[in-house]
Motif scaffolding. Structure first.
Motif, PDB file in Angstrom:
ATOM      1  N   ARG A 174       0.802  -1.065   0.019  1.00 43.34           N
ATOM      2  CA  ARG A 174       0.029  -0.111   0.068  1.00 43.34           C
ATOM      3  C   ARG A 174       0.949   1.215   0.046  1.00 43.34           C
ATOM      4  O   ARG A 174       0.299   2.297  -0.226  1.00 43.34           O
ATOM      5  N   VAL A 175       2.129   1.000   0.382  1.00 42.56           N
ATOM      6  CA  VAL A 175       3.116   2.178   0.401  1.00 42.56           C
ATOM      7  C   VAL A 175       3.577   2.526  -0.966  1.00 42.56           C
ATOM      8  O   VAL A 175       4.380   1.812  -1.599  1.00 42.56           O
ATOM      9  N   ILE A 176       3.273   3.883  -1.018  1.00 39.95           N
ATOM     10  CA  ILE A 176       3.619   4.390  -2.520  1.00 39.95           C
ATOM     11  C   ILE A 176       4.472   5.711  -2.381  1.00 39.95           C
ATOM     12  O   ILE A 176       4.035   6.646  -1.354  1.00 39.95           O
ATOM     13  N   LEU A 207       5.661   9.324  -3.868  1.00 34.96           N
ATOM     14  CA  LEU A 207       5.592  10.235  -4.964  1.00 34.96           C
ATOM     15  C   LEU A 207       5.816  11.693  -4.644  1.00 34.96           C
ATOM     16  O   LEU A 207       5.827  12.081  -3.324  1.00 34.96           O
ATOM     17  N   ILE A 211       0.200  16.994  -5.737  1.00 39.38           N
ATOM     18  CA  ILE A 211       0.760  15.654  -4.970  1.00 39.38           C
ATOM     19  C   ILE A 211       0.135  15.491  -3.894  1.00 39.38           C
ATOM     20  O   ILE A 211      -0.160  14.337  -3.555  1.00 39.38           O
ATOM     21  N   GLY A 247      -3.012  16.584  -2.942  1.00 37.51           N
ATOM     22  CA  GLY A 247      -4.559  16.238  -3.209  1.00 37.51           C
ATOM     23  C   GLY A 247      -4.771  14.694  -3.742  1.00 37.51           C
ATOM     24  O   GLY A 247      -5.557  14.167  -3.226  1.00 37.51           O
ATOM     25  N   THR A 248      -3.942  14.461  -4.578  1.00 39.70           N
ATOM     26  CA  THR A 248      -3.897  13.025  -5.107  1.00 39.70           C
ATOM     27  C   THR A 248      -3.599  12.072  -3.952  1.00 39.70           C
ATOM     28  O   THR A 248      -4.217  11.134  -3.961  1.00 39.70           O
ATOM     29  N   ILE A 290      -4.151  12.271  -0.924  1.00 40.60           N
ATOM     30  CA  ILE A 290      -5.456  12.283  -0.304  1.00 40.60           C
ATOM     31  C   ILE A 290      -6.465  11.450  -0.737  1.00 40.60           C
ATOM     32  O   ILE A 290      -6.762  10.182  -0.080  1.00 40.60           O
ATOM     33  N   GLY A 291      -6.589  11.486  -2.016  1.00 38.13           N
ATOM     34  CA  GLY A 291      -7.482  10.497  -2.446  1.00 38.13           C
ATOM     35  C   GLY A 291      -6.816   9.026  -2.367  1.00 38.13           C
ATOM     36  O   GLY A 291      -7.746   7.999  -2.276  1.00 38.13           O
ATOM     37  N   MET A 292      -5.885   8.842  -2.704  1.00 38.10           N
ATOM     38  CA  MET A 292      -5.261   7.355  -2.591  1.00 38.10           C
ATOM     39  C   MET A 292      -5.235   6.827  -1.251  1.00 38.10           C
ATOM     40  O   MET A 292      -5.572   5.819  -0.994  1.00 38.10           O
ATOM     41  N   VAL A 312      -7.635   7.617   0.994  1.00 40.57           N
ATOM     42  CA  VAL A 312      -8.933   7.378   1.292  1.00 40.57           C
ATOM     43  C   VAL A 312      -9.341   6.137   0.622  1.00 40.57           C
ATOM     44  O   VAL A 312      -9.974   5.399   1.323  1.00 40.57           O
ATOM     45  N   TYR A 313      -8.557   5.642  -0.391  1.00 40.01           N
ATOM     46  CA  TYR A 313      -8.810   4.340  -1.373  1.00 40.01           C
ATOM     47  C   TYR A 313      -8.068   3.273  -0.443  1.00 40.01           C
ATOM     48  O   TYR A 313      -8.900   1.998  -0.492  1.00 40.01           O
ATOM     49  N   LEU A 370      -4.670   3.235   0.193  1.00 35.55           N
ATOM     50  CA  LEU A 370      -3.103   3.021   0.059  1.00 35.55           C
ATOM     51  C   LEU A 370      -2.411   4.007   1.072  1.00 35.55           C
ATOM     52  O   LEU A 370      -3.121   4.676   1.895  1.00 35.55           O
ATOM     53  N   TYR A 406     -13.887   7.647   6.586  1.00 35.17           N
ATOM     54  CA  TYR A 406     -12.934   7.770   5.632  1.00 35.17           C
ATOM     55  C   TYR A 406     -11.685   8.294   6.791  1.00 35.17           C
ATOM     56  O   TYR A 406     -12.015   8.964   7.587  1.00 35.17           O
TER      57      TYR A 406
END
Lengths: 326, 368
Positions: free
Chosen positions: A23-25, A27, A63, A65-66, A68-70, A72-73, A75, A109
């Motif tokens: 799950r760790v990414i 970026l 960076i 904002g995305t 945050i989305g990841m 929440v999903y 990751l 979330y």
């Protein structure tokens, strides 16, 4: 056991956690092929590929904002903002969303992400590359704000930060990146977020510091002992928010005297909160006013004068003596 | 060295299928199963009447400020009709119809606008984010969700809503750019309702369309008549199919109109004319859709009457439930919850501090 710089220790933490948890990414700008401008993410792209070590467009809000989305999903994004002085572009995403989505969704979330950013002065850099604005983040409900002071604490705290179920701002001192090497145990080691550490015990004076300021603080403490036989108790906060006031409360109740050291600006800086907590919890134990040695309330000067901005061993000693003489 | 024209990809269409007079371009008519059409109509009617009821409740002081959606129902429902439960929907703050379609209970909406955080809780089986008020900021969350979907190699997608004003914000551009670079399966649905509070679309950008902005990021864009549910559905279907098949993001600009005030705190008479509003009233998405369904034989006037009564009852029951809930949700100590997985000591201390204060007040009151 291996002796590592803080850069290597953070790199090790990222690598070990990425091996263990897909799950760790990672970026950010230049974190892939280039390995980051400070080489903190060096080699990760070779090991984990472009899907997990992502060179992003040059856009801090994008960076974060995305991320945050990841998060929440489900990751665990660890994003790097190249310098904390550029994190104002993404400040809005942190304050308005990362810190609030758990609350806004009433627990449906969460945003388990880490924002890593180099902070602080002392590396002869350009404007915007020298500030210590941890108070901005420490002020925000829903956020954790962490600043390690050494390779070993950096590795342990970063592991805790990545595993934390809530968003963590993780400031890394540029001045400490390659300042010294330290034994970092091979086996996994974590430090719970929100806990400070007593790094030197003493009975005469409490010194509270964190991050890059631990080095001049410890140096000053050693001089106080050698020259004057004064036993200072030194506390490393490690987490700025939520602030662990237990150790310094106990310490101040024992010593009756306290000194807070940070390179952030003085007014409304973390020291103001620490002094307020001492007032609230230990006022009747105090023998002297609590002193602050901090960066001044001015924009961090360009590098020819940055050492005059930073708290120095001399300034810490002067403040310590003043406190002790009261 | 010659000076040559660069061929930048991007054909921009405007798509309209059903006009305000009920005239249908049969060559473009999408194949929508009758049961889906009937369900879309029901939710469109429900959201219209609920919107009107919310305005009443606000005017009576029973709820706080909210942004009415009237006029934008087709632009929302035509798009979300394509979503599966496992897809993600990311609203801004004027997507009540889309939220109802996805499963948000009416009382959740009332609770939110009634000032209770509990309304923000999305039902567990519904993959939607709560409303996002800072304009354009939510676009990046949708891109992150879509990026994560791609990372996990799922064929789900994310769909995000925003208005014309949002296209002026930096986060809009960063979101389109990230989505393009990483080919994230995300659909950007712009509800161009002509007004960002008092600023008309013409002052938002010099560009002829908003959809063309997608081209700058290598993302396909299309403009549709947003009050024509068939056009919105058709464009959304193309976009959703493309995203599911790994074709990346799309931006859809829905030309629609905010029939009401920006929020209940706004008075649009200060900046726009009644004539303009009346012109758009003739283009109403609900009556247009009803004409279409009637011609298609899926709706008769008597059925509309029955449906009107049904939704009225549904709304009334939701209002009753929500008002009852709001009476029981008055404990202020709840406001300390849900900031972290585990409450930090300082927050816990402050919660206890308030609890103590409240207990003392209560005791004083009971002692007279």
């Amino acid at each position: 056991m291996a002796k590592m710089t803080m850069v290597q220790a953070i790199n090790t933490a990222l690598r070990q956690e990425m091996e263990k948890d897909d799950r760790v990414i990672v970026l950010g700008e230049d974190v892939g092929r280039d390995g980051g401008v400070f080489r903190v993410t060096d080699g990760l792209i070779d090991e984990f590929g472009e899907q997990r070590v992502v060179d992003t467009p040059l856009a801090e809000s994008g960076i974060v904002g995305t991320s945050i989305g990841m998060a929440v999903y489900g990751l665990r994004p660890v994003c790097e903002i190249q310098f904390s002085g550029f994190s104002y572009y993404n400040f809005h995403q942190i304050e308005s969303h990362a810190a609030r989505l758990r609350w806004r969704s009433q627990g449906r979330y969460s945003v388990p992400m880490v924002l890593r950013a180099p902070y602080g002065a002392g590396v002869r850099a350009l404007e915007h590359h020298s500030e210590s604005k941890e108070a901005f983040y420490a002020h925000i409900p829903g956020l954790k704000m962490v600043i390690p002071s050494s390779p070993r604490t950096a590795r342990a705290l970063l592991l805790s930060a990545i595993r934390d179920p809530d968003p963590v701002i993780f400031f890394e001192s540029k001045a400490l990146y390659r300042a010294f090497r330290e034994e970092v145990p091979e086996e996994e080691e974590t430090i719970p977020l929100g806990t400070s550490q007593v790094v030197q015990e003493g009975k005469d004076l409490t010194m509270v510091a964190y991050g890059a300021m631990m080095r001049p603080t410890l140096e000053a403490a050693a001089l106080l002992k050698d020259r004057d036989g004064i036993d200072a108790e030194v506390i490393d906060l490690l987490t700025i928010a939520p602030l662990d006031d237990e150790l310094f409360t106990q310490s101040v109740r024992k010593t009756g005297r306290a000194l807070v050291i940070h390179e952030a600006h003085r007014s409304f800086g973390p020291g103001a909160e620490i002094v307020a907590r001492i007032m609230e919890k230990s006022f009747f134990y105090l023998e002297a006013p609590v002193a602050r040695v901090t960066g001044f309330d001015i924009i961090v000067p360009l590098f020819s004068r940055e050492n005059s901005y930073l708290p120095t061993v001399t300034r810490i000693l002067t403040a310590a003596h003043k406190t002790l003489d009261t | 060295m010659p000076r040559i024209q660069i061929d930048i990809a991007g054909r921009l269409d405007h798509l309209a299928i059903l006009d305000e007079n009920g005239w249908l371009d049969k060559t473009l008519e999408p194949e929508i199963p009758p049961e889906l059409l009937i369900k879309l109509h029901r939710i469109m009617l429900l959201s219209r009447r609920f919107d009107e009821r919310l305005l009443n409740l606000q005017r009576q002081g029973r709820i706080g400020t909210f942004g009415p959606i009237k006029g934008q129902e087709a632009a929302q429902l035509g798009a979300v009709a394509l979503l599966r439960d496992s897809d993600w929907m990311v609203p801004c703050f004027r997507e009540m119809a889309a939220m109802l379609w996805r499963g948000t209970p009416l009382e959740g909406v009332i609770l939110t606008y009634g000032g209770f955080n509990e309304g923000g809780r999305i039902p567990d089986n519904q993959n939607d984010l709560p409303i996002a008020i800072p304009v354009a900021s939510q676009l990046l969350h949708a891109v992150g969700l879509a990026w994560a979907i791609k990372y996990r190699q799922k064929d789900d997608i994310a769909m995000v809503f925003f208005g014309d004003g949002a296209t002026s914000e930096g986060d809009f551009h960063e979101a389109l750019n990230f989505a393009g670079v990483f080919q994230a399966p995300v659909i950007f649905v712009c509800q161009n309702n002509q007004w960002a509070i008092s600023i008309p679309r013409s002052k938002q950008t010099r560009a002829k369309t908003l959809a063309q902005k997608a081209f700058a990021y290598g993302v396909p864009g299309i403009q549709v008549d947003g009050n024509d549910i068939l056009a919105v559905y058709t464009a959304a279907k193309e976009a959703v199919d493309r995203a599911r098949q790994g074709g990346g993001p799309t931006m859809i600009e829905c030309i629609t109109y905010r029939m009401m005030m920006h929020t209940t705190a706004d008075d649009p008479r200060r900046y726009r004319t009644e004539e303009e509003v009346e012109k758009w009233a003739k283009r109403d998405p609900l009556s247009r859709f009803q004409k279409y369904l009637t011609v298609k034989g899926l709706l008769v006037p008597e059925k509309i009457d029955v449906l009107e009564k049904e939704v009225e009852t549904e709304i009334q029951e939701a209002v009753n439930r929500a008002e009852k809930q709001m009476k029981n949700l008055t404990d202020p100590l709840h406001m300390f919850e849900h900031h972290f997985a585990d409450m930090p000591v300082n927050v816990l201390d402050q919660q206890q501090e308030l609890a103590q204060e409240l207990a003392e007040q209560k005791e004083e009151q009971s002692n007279g």
